[in-house]
Motif scaffolding. Structure first.
Motif, PDB file in Angstrom:
ATOM      1  N   ILE A 151       0.787  -1.222   0.000  1.00  0.00           N
ATOM      2  CA  ILE A 151       0.000   0.000   0.000  1.00  0.00           C
ATOM      3  C   ILE A 151       0.822   1.277   0.000  1.00  0.00           C
ATOM      4  O   ILE A 151       0.281   2.347  -0.167  1.00  0.00           O
ATOM      5  CB  ILE A 151      -0.954   0.005   1.212  1.00  0.00           C
ATOM      6  CG1 ILE A 151      -0.159  -0.188   2.487  1.00  0.00           C
ATOM      7  CG2 ILE A 151      -2.025  -1.030   1.040  1.00  0.00           C
ATOM      8  CD1 ILE A 151      -0.969  -0.136   3.736  1.00  0.00           C
ATOM      9  N   TYR A 152       2.124   1.197   0.191  1.00  0.00           N
ATOM     10  CA  TYR A 152       2.957   2.388   0.207  1.00  0.00           C
ATOM     11  C   TYR A 152       4.354   2.040  -0.276  1.00  0.00           C
ATOM     12  O   TYR A 152       4.754   0.897  -0.305  1.00  0.00           O
ATOM     13  CB  TYR A 152       3.016   3.024   1.591  1.00  0.00           C
ATOM     14  CG  TYR A 152       3.501   2.087   2.679  1.00  0.00           C
ATOM     15  CD1 TYR A 152       4.850   1.912   2.909  1.00  0.00           C
ATOM     16  CD2 TYR A 152       2.597   1.362   3.455  1.00  0.00           C
ATOM     17  CE1 TYR A 152       5.302   1.051   3.885  1.00  0.00           C
ATOM     18  CE2 TYR A 152       3.042   0.501   4.441  1.00  0.00           C
ATOM     19  CZ  TYR A 152       4.390   0.351   4.648  1.00  0.00           C
ATOM     20  OH  TYR A 152       4.831  -0.493   5.615  1.00  0.00           O
ATOM     21  N   TYR A 180       0.681  -1.002   8.595  1.00  0.00           N
ATOM     22  CA  TYR A 180       0.319   0.350   8.203  1.00  0.00           C
ATOM     23  C   TYR A 180       0.043   1.218   9.434  1.00  0.00           C
ATOM     24  O   TYR A 180       0.501   2.359   9.523  1.00  0.00           O
ATOM     25  CB  TYR A 180      -0.897   0.339   7.285  1.00  0.00           C
ATOM     26  CG  TYR A 180      -1.111   1.643   6.568  1.00  0.00           C
ATOM     27  CD1 TYR A 180      -2.110   2.522   6.954  1.00  0.00           C
ATOM     28  CD2 TYR A 180      -0.290   2.016   5.506  1.00  0.00           C
ATOM     29  CE1 TYR A 180      -2.296   3.729   6.305  1.00  0.00           C
ATOM     30  CE2 TYR A 180      -0.468   3.217   4.854  1.00  0.00           C
ATOM     31  CZ  TYR A 180      -1.477   4.066   5.251  1.00  0.00           C
ATOM     32  OH  TYR A 180      -1.653   5.260   4.599  1.00  0.00           O
ATOM     33  N   GLU A 194       9.050   6.568   1.681  1.00  0.00           N
ATOM     34  CA  GLU A 194       8.303   7.758   1.309  1.00  0.00           C
ATOM     35  C   GLU A 194       7.616   8.319   2.551  1.00  0.00           C
ATOM     36  O   GLU A 194       7.101   7.565   3.365  1.00  0.00           O
ATOM     37  CB  GLU A 194       7.261   7.395   0.257  1.00  0.00           C
ATOM     38  CG  GLU A 194       6.458   8.559  -0.237  1.00  0.00           C
ATOM     39  CD  GLU A 194       5.429   8.158  -1.286  1.00  0.00           C
ATOM     40  OE1 GLU A 194       5.563   7.074  -1.859  1.00  0.00           O
ATOM     41  OE2 GLU A 194       4.496   8.930  -1.491  1.00  0.00           O
ATOM     42  N   GLU A 229       5.061   7.857  12.203  1.00  0.00           N
ATOM     43  CA  GLU A 229       5.077   9.173  11.565  1.00  0.00           C
ATOM     44  C   GLU A 229       4.488  10.229  12.501  1.00  0.00           C
ATOM     45  O   GLU A 229       5.025  11.328  12.632  1.00  0.00           O
ATOM     46  CB  GLU A 229       4.294   9.135  10.252  1.00  0.00           C
ATOM     47  CG  GLU A 229       4.308  10.428   9.477  1.00  0.00           C
ATOM     48  CD  GLU A 229       5.645  10.757   8.837  1.00  0.00           C
ATOM     49  OE1 GLU A 229       5.757  11.847   8.262  1.00  0.00           O
ATOM     50  OE2 GLU A 229       6.592   9.948   8.916  1.00  0.00           O
ATOM     51  N   LEU A 288       4.877   9.791   4.892  1.00  0.00           N
ATOM     52  CA  LEU A 288       3.450   9.537   4.975  1.00  0.00           C
ATOM     53  C   LEU A 288       2.703  10.860   5.000  1.00  0.00           C
ATOM     54  O   LEU A 288       3.010  11.744   5.786  1.00  0.00           O
ATOM     55  CB  LEU A 288       3.142   8.743   6.246  1.00  0.00           C
ATOM     56  CG  LEU A 288       1.722   8.266   6.426  1.00  0.00           C
ATOM     57  CD1 LEU A 288       1.334   7.298   5.310  1.00  0.00           C
ATOM     58  CD2 LEU A 288       1.587   7.554   7.760  1.00  0.00           C
ATOM     59  N   HIS A 289       1.741  11.007   4.101  1.00  0.00           N
ATOM     60  CA  HIS A 289       0.925  12.207   4.003  1.00  0.00           C
ATOM     61  C   HIS A 289      -0.538  11.828   4.196  1.00  0.00           C
ATOM     62  O   HIS A 289      -0.910  10.667   4.030  1.00  0.00           O
ATOM     63  CB  HIS A 289       1.121  12.870   2.639  1.00  0.00           C
ATOM     64  CG  HIS A 289       2.522  13.311   2.390  1.00  0.00           C
ATOM     65  ND1 HIS A 289       3.058  14.435   2.961  1.00  0.00           N
ATOM     66  CD2 HIS A 289       3.503  12.767   1.645  1.00  0.00           C
ATOM     67  CE1 HIS A 289       4.315  14.568   2.577  1.00  0.00           C
ATOM     68  NE2 HIS A 289       4.620  13.567   1.775  1.00  0.00           N
ATOM     69  N   HIS A 333      -3.101  12.171   2.391  1.00  0.00           N
ATOM     70  CA  HIS A 333      -3.759  11.510   1.251  1.00  0.00           C
ATOM     71  C   HIS A 333      -3.368  10.035   1.148  1.00  0.00           C
ATOM     72  O   HIS A 333      -4.137   9.239   0.625  1.00  0.00           O
ATOM     73  CB  HIS A 333      -3.502  12.268  -0.058  1.00  0.00           C
ATOM     74  CG  HIS A 333      -2.081  12.238  -0.520  1.00  0.00           C
ATOM     75  ND1 HIS A 333      -1.144  13.157  -0.092  1.00  0.00           N
ATOM     76  CD2 HIS A 333      -1.439  11.403  -1.377  1.00  0.00           C
ATOM     77  CE1 HIS A 333       0.017  12.892  -0.668  1.00  0.00           C
ATOM     78  NE2 HIS A 333      -0.131  11.841  -1.443  1.00  0.00           N
ATOM     79  N   HIS A 334      -2.211   9.672   1.661  1.00  0.00           N
ATOM     80  CA  HIS A 334      -1.844   8.248   1.684  1.00  0.00           C
ATOM     81  C   HIS A 334      -2.783   7.466   2.593  1.00  0.00           C
ATOM     82  O   HIS A 334      -3.192   6.356   2.267  1.00  0.00           O
ATOM     83  CB  HIS A 334      -0.409   8.058   2.174  1.00  0.00           C
ATOM     84  CG  HIS A 334       0.629   8.590   1.248  1.00  0.00           C
ATOM     85  ND1 HIS A 334       1.665   9.372   1.691  1.00  0.00           N
ATOM     86  CD2 HIS A 334       0.794   8.477  -0.084  1.00  0.00           C
ATOM     87  CE1 HIS A 334       2.427   9.706   0.672  1.00  0.00           C
ATOM     88  NE2 HIS A 334       1.917   9.176  -0.429  1.00  0.00           N
ATOM     89  N   ILE A 335      -3.087   8.061   3.726  1.00  0.00           N
ATOM     90  CA  ILE A 335      -3.971   7.384   4.679  1.00  0.00           C
ATOM     91  C   ILE A 335      -5.370   7.264   4.095  1.00  0.00           C
ATOM     92  O   ILE A 335      -5.996   6.208   4.156  1.00  0.00           O
ATOM     93  CB  ILE A 335      -3.996   8.131   6.026  1.00  0.00           C
ATOM     94  CG1 ILE A 335      -2.598   8.080   6.659  1.00  0.00           C
ATOM     95  CG2 ILE A 335      -5.038   7.544   6.968  1.00  0.00           C
ATOM     96  CD1 ILE A 335      -2.425   8.992   7.838  1.00  0.00           C
ATOM     97  N   ALA A 395      -5.518   4.578   1.342  1.00  0.00           N
ATOM     98  CA  ALA A 395      -4.991   3.250   1.664  1.00  0.00           C
ATOM     99  C   ALA A 395      -6.010   2.168   1.314  1.00  0.00           C
ATOM    100  O   ALA A 395      -7.195   2.279   1.619  1.00  0.00           O
ATOM    101  CB  ALA A 395      -4.633   3.168   3.136  1.00  0.00           C
TER     102      ALA A 395
END
Length: 87
Positions: free
Chosen positions: A2-3, A34, A7, A41, A9-10, A12-14, A17
């Motif tokens: 998923i990532y 995750y 990189e 983070e 973590l922002h 929009h990633h969450i 997901a």
């Protein structure tokens, strides 16, 4: 996965997901990995915020000290009649 490893973590990633599904739902290993990454983070961000707040307070105090030392001081031209320095 998923990532991308390494990189940052922002938000929009969450929000974006997506976890693989299993017979009984999401893959628990992926979810826990995750969530651990999110927790790491947030911990890092909390430490950075604490450091930034400490530095900002140090700068505020230094500015207050500087202002109190220089209260009443006016910069004037040394040759002006209102100068503090004798000619």
């Amino acid at each position: 996965m998923i990532y991308v490893t390494g990189e940052r973590l922002h938000p929009h990633h969450i929000r974006a997901a997506v976890f693989d599904t299993r017979w009984r739902g999401l893959d628990p290993g992926q979810v826990h990995d995750y969530l651990n990454r999110v927790a790491d983070e947030l911990d890092r961000l909390h430490r950075e915020l604490t450091t930034a707040n400490t530095e900002a307070e140090r700068i505020r105090q230094a500015l207050r000290q500087w202002q109190s030392r220089h209260t009443g001081w006016r910069h004037t031209d040394p040759g002006s009649p209102n100068s503090r320095w004798a000619r």
